[in-house]
Design an enzyme around this catalytic site. Structure first.
Site, PDB file in Angstrom:
ATOM      1  N   ARG A 140      -3.123  -0.638 -11.365  1.00 46.35           N
ATOM      2  CA  ARG A 140      -2.606   0.493 -11.561  1.00 46.35           C
ATOM      3  C   ARG A 140      -2.125   1.197 -12.788  1.00 46.35           C
ATOM      4  NH1 ARG A 140      -0.845   2.150  -5.999  1.00 46.35           N
ATOM      5  NH2 ARG A 140       0.383   3.675  -6.946  1.00 46.35           N
ATOM      6  N   TYR A 143      -3.243   4.071 -15.151  1.00 44.71           N
ATOM      7  CA  TYR A 143      -2.651   5.586 -14.784  1.00 44.71           C
ATOM      8  C   TYR A 143      -1.321   5.511 -15.034  1.00 44.71           C
ATOM      9  CZ  TYR A 143      -1.494   9.542 -11.801  1.00 44.71           C
ATOM     10  OH  TYR A 143      -1.087  10.926 -11.488  1.00 44.71           O
ATOM     11  N   ARG A 184      -5.806   8.988  -0.834  1.00 40.57           N
ATOM     12  CA  ARG A 184      -4.652   8.966  -0.699  1.00 40.57           C
ATOM     13  C   ARG A 184      -4.138   8.814   0.812  1.00 40.57           C
ATOM     14  NH1 ARG A 184      -3.030  13.329  -5.702  1.00 40.57           N
ATOM     15  NH2 ARG A 184      -5.297  13.715  -5.300  1.00 40.57           N
ATOM     16  N   ARG A 273       6.930  -0.203  -3.382  1.00 35.93           N
ATOM     17  CA  ARG A 273       7.523  -0.490  -2.132  1.00 35.93           C
ATOM     18  C   ARG A 273       8.476   0.630  -1.410  1.00 35.93           C
ATOM     19  NH1 ARG A 273      11.167  -5.361  -4.094  1.00 35.93           N
ATOM     20  NH2 ARG A 273      10.991  -4.009  -5.903  1.00 35.93           N
TER      21      ARG A 273
END
Length: 311
Positions: A140, A143, A184, A273
């Site tokens: 990730r 991004y 998403r 989380r």
């Protein structure tokens, strides 16, 4: 006002273009259609104050404008991980190009940053003063770190050149015109529920998110752009109402009347989380807070997806 919106054919960008036109502006929408779609802005093509430019933000752009909204960058994990090198280019080179344009044109420029700058936070809710917990080498990072670097670049341009900047950190946003294949969670769950497929949950579903309806987000974005010059941000924009991914899936199943079941898969690397914005700064400086509740927004989004997939 002549306003440039980069990434204007995307989910958020298309809603922003409509809002800016409604406010009486002349809107120049620039997009390379990597993740955006002409379908999102087709209704605007005949508008006398709308102009579409097929353009990649990693290349310099020269237009006359008084304001620039920089939204150009793949924003869903499925797309930004598909070509991570391009994602970094779109973030940094795109920001560099719009900043140079703003400097030349004497324009105010707003950067659409992200809650991903907080990474996998060990503090909740996340205030703007929190510096985050981000992996620089994970899947990730293209991004997350791209957006962090862009924030640095924006504030260096302000310090070095006195540029008029605004930086907003966008938390999970949903609504009509989300792509059915953008990966998403809201769009995934709605499409799977409407098709009667298993709802795919990664991990145990105990991770939490906060979801902001698109109209609220766009209202916050324009409020920041047109706010006082000395309020630059960064400022969080999102809905502080927190929900677990498992509960979100159950809510969408109920609202769609689906018989879908929950299917659990392995959690991807570096998946946060929890994600919940502290929006006290936006409330105090801009008088902004979201007004659309989750169920109300989900119903509107579900209705739009029913039309999209011919339900």
């Amino acid at each position: 006002m002549r306003v440039l919106v980069t990434g204007g054919a995307g989910f958020l960008g298309s809603h922003l273009c409509e809002r800016l036109l409604a406010l009486g502006n002349y809107v120049i929408c620039a997009d390379n259609l990597f993740t955006g779609s002409e379908d999102n802005i087709r209704r605007l093509f005949n508008h006398p104050r709308f102009e579409f430019l097929r353009h990649d933000v990693i290349l310099p752009l020269s237009v006359e404008c008084g304001q620039i909204y920089n939204l150009a960058c793949p924003a869903s994990p499925r797309w930004y991980q598909k070509d991570p090198v391009y994602t970094m280019k779109a973030s940094f080179l795109g920001a560099l190009n719009v900043l140079e344009l703003a400097r030349t044109a004497g324009a105010r420029v707003l950067q659409a940053s992200t809650s991903e700058v907080y990474g996998d936070p060990d503090r909740s809710p996340q205030p703007e003063s929190y510096r985050g917990c981000v992996s620089t080498v994970g899947p990730r990072a293209c991004y997350d770190e791209g957006k962090r670097a862009v924030e640095t670049l924006f504030f260096d341009y302000r310090r070095q050149y006195g540029l008029d900047i605004k930086v907003m950190r966008i938390f999970n946003t949903y609504g009509p015109r989300m792509s059915i294949n953008d990966g998403r969670v809201v769009s995934n769950f709605i499409v799977q529920a409407l098709k009667g497929e298993d709802i795919t949950i990664y991990g145990r579903g105990t991770q939490t998110r906060s979801f902001c309806y698109v109209n609220d987000l766009i209202a916050g974005m324009t409020a920041l752009m047109n706010g006082p010059e000395n309020f630059t941000g960064p400022v969080n924009m999102g809905n502080p109402e927190e929900i677990s991914i498992k509960e979100l899936a159950k809510t969408i199943i109920r609202l769609t009347g689906s018989r879908s079941r929950l299917a659990f898969k392995e959690l991807p690397a570096d998946d946060p989380r929890q994600r919940r914005p502290d929006i006290a700064l936006a409330k105090r400086e801009l008088g902004w807070s979201p007004t659309v509740g989750l169920e109300e927004g989900l119903k509107l989004t579900i209705d739009s997806f029913k039309m999209l997939i011919g339900y």
